[in-house]
Design an enzyme around this catalytic site. Structure first.
Site, short mmCIF file in Angstrom:
data_model
loop_
_atom_site.label_atom_id
_atom_site.label_comp_id
_atom_site.label_asym_id
_atom_site.label_seq_id
_atom_site.Cartn_x
_atom_site.Cartn_y
_atom_site.Cartn_z
NE ARG A 85 -3.08 2.70 2.70
CZ ARG A 85 -3.47 3.43 3.86
NH1 ARG A 85 -2.85 2.97 4.86
NH2 ARG A 85 -4.12 4.53 3.72
CG HIS A 174 -9.77 6.00 3.07
ND1 HIS A 174 -10.39 7.23 3.46
CD2 HIS A 174 -8.92 5.65 4.02
CE1 HIS A 174 -9.84 7.24 4.86
NE2 HIS A 174 -9.04 6.33 5.05
NE ARG A 233 -5.95 13.08 8.92
CZ ARG A 233 -6.02 11.76 8.40
NH1 ARG A 233 -7.22 10.98 8.01
NH2 ARG A 233 -4.92 10.84 8.23
#
Ligand code: ADP
Length: 389
Positions: A85, A174, A233
């Site tokens: 990833r 994502h 966040r």
């Protein structure tokens, strides 16, 4: 093997392909410390060892030795591909890619835009390449699925030269999850000419609008900070607040950005926790700021879904995924309640259940699904596809 390397951790899953069966999974944590942890799960058992792990290279060796020691594999040659990833692929990578020296360098260079992630991802790649030099290594980016957005969606209202000279635009993150879930939604609906919104709500959270299988909008931006409030966040705020608060608190703009990334969202609003389970318990106990943390998030998520409805000219399905999306009936209900004007309605009983399923009521004009995400399967699929090309 699907690998997700962070600055002090390496998460891995070994999958049998093409059956997509998970064989084992595990994590090396606290790399660089004398009491690092190596956890491996196999056949329902969990083995944890505490040991010094100097660097990512030692972590990778431990993982491979662990696979043999626990009889997961007999020989490391049974690993036919490693998929990594990588968070930021910029505009360079429109698809997953076989890693060679040039690709590795490009991933490192893109680290300028993702300093917390790409350097760590690159360190993981180097460590696996050193131990498995003859095995294809594939990079799977968080950003590629969003590369189908058009300029009206991915450009900001900033000077055009910021884009051409510095790459300032919306990239989105994502992506593997948004792709996995939107493809699953299309399978469940039995067609591909669809308008789908995917709500990936975990500690990090983002939405995507997917039309006919292609991403057309997403809530995260140049960095994962944009969007709606998450665990820690803030999501989008008036950009002028950064300079204003930097002045007020007499700290640098970077320190304000750190607060927006690490001390805002559920944590900052509630003053309690970044964990949705703690927020839910506090709401039940009557804590108003905990309720506000969910309310602000639900309001902004509903706003995004409304704008995606307009942008796509309709909506067939809303899908909930990731830790909170899959497990919090309370937040799902709060979001869908705010979308009543679109004719969306949950089945209260179905919404209490878990696992892949339809949770909208029969009269709802838009289908609502829970679809557990599987980023590792996406990484394994791409690793197989790219390494066989
Ligand atoms: P990330 O991968 O971004 O770290 P996850 O997708 O694992 O995040 O989601 C973590 C979040 O999921 C946490 O806020 C956690 O509280 C929440 N979560 C997990 N299980 C439940 C549950 N049963 N009910 C509510 N929230 C849950």
């Amino acid at each position: 093997m699907a690998v997700n390397a962070g600055s002090s951790s390496i998460k891995f899953q070994l999958l049998d392909m093409p059956s997509e069966t998970q064989i084992t999974s595990g994590i090396v944590e606290r790399i660089g410390s004398d009491n690092a942890l190596f956890t491996i799960k196999f056949k329902g058992e969990k083995h944890v060892v505490e040991t010094p792990i100097k660097d990512h290279g030692v972590g990778v060796s431990l993982i491979l030795e662990g696979l043999i020691k626990h009889d997961v594999i007999k020989d490391i040659n049974e690993i036919e591909g490693v998929g990594h990833r990588v968070v930021q692929g910029g505009e360079v990578f429109k698809d997953s890619v076989l890693i060679n020296d040039q690709v590795l360098q490009q991933i490192i260079d893109l680290g300028e835009m993702a300093p917390l992630h790409n350097p760590a991802n690159a360190t993981g790649i180097k460590a696996f390449k050193a131990v498995l030099p003859n095995v294809p290594q594939v990079a799977v980016f968080d950003t590629t699925f969003h590369q189908t957005m058009t300029k009206d969606a991915y450009l900001y209202g900033t000077p055009y030269e910021w884009y051409t000279n510095y790459g300032i635009r919306k990239y989105g993150f994502h992506g593997t999850s948004h792709q996995y879930v939107s493809e699953k939604a299309n399978q469940l609906m039995g067609r591909t000419d669809t308008k789908v919104v995917v709500c990936h709500i975990g500690n990090g959270a983002s939405l995507s609008a997917v039309q006919n299988g292609h991403c057309v909008e997403t809530s995260m931006g140049f960095t994962p900070l944009e969007g709606f409030p998450m665990g820690t966040r803030s999501g989008s705020i008036d950009p002028a607040i950064t300079a204003y608060m930097s002045n007020k608190l007499n700290v640098s703009a970077q320190e304000i950005t750190d607060v927006l990334n690490k001390k805002s969202g559920y944590l900052g609003i509630s003053g309690l926790s970044n964990d949705a389970r703690d927020i839910e318990s506090a709401i039940l106990a009557g804590n108003e700021r905990a309720k506000l943390a969910f309310d602000i998030q639900a309001k902004q998520i509903a706003d995004y879904i409304g704008s995606y409805y307009v942008y796509m000219g309709g909506l067939d399905a809303i899908c909930f995924t990731a830790g909170i999306g899959e497990n919090s009936p309370v937040l799902r209900q709060m979001i869908i309640d705010r979308l009543a004007v679109l004719g969306v309605k949950l089945d209260v009983e179905l919404n209490k259940l878990r696992g892949e399923r339809l949770i909208s009521s029969v009269e709802s004009k838009v289908k609502v699904f829970i679809i557990p995400t599987d980023e590792e399967v996406m990484i394994a699929r791409d690793t197989m596809r790219i390494s066989q090309d």
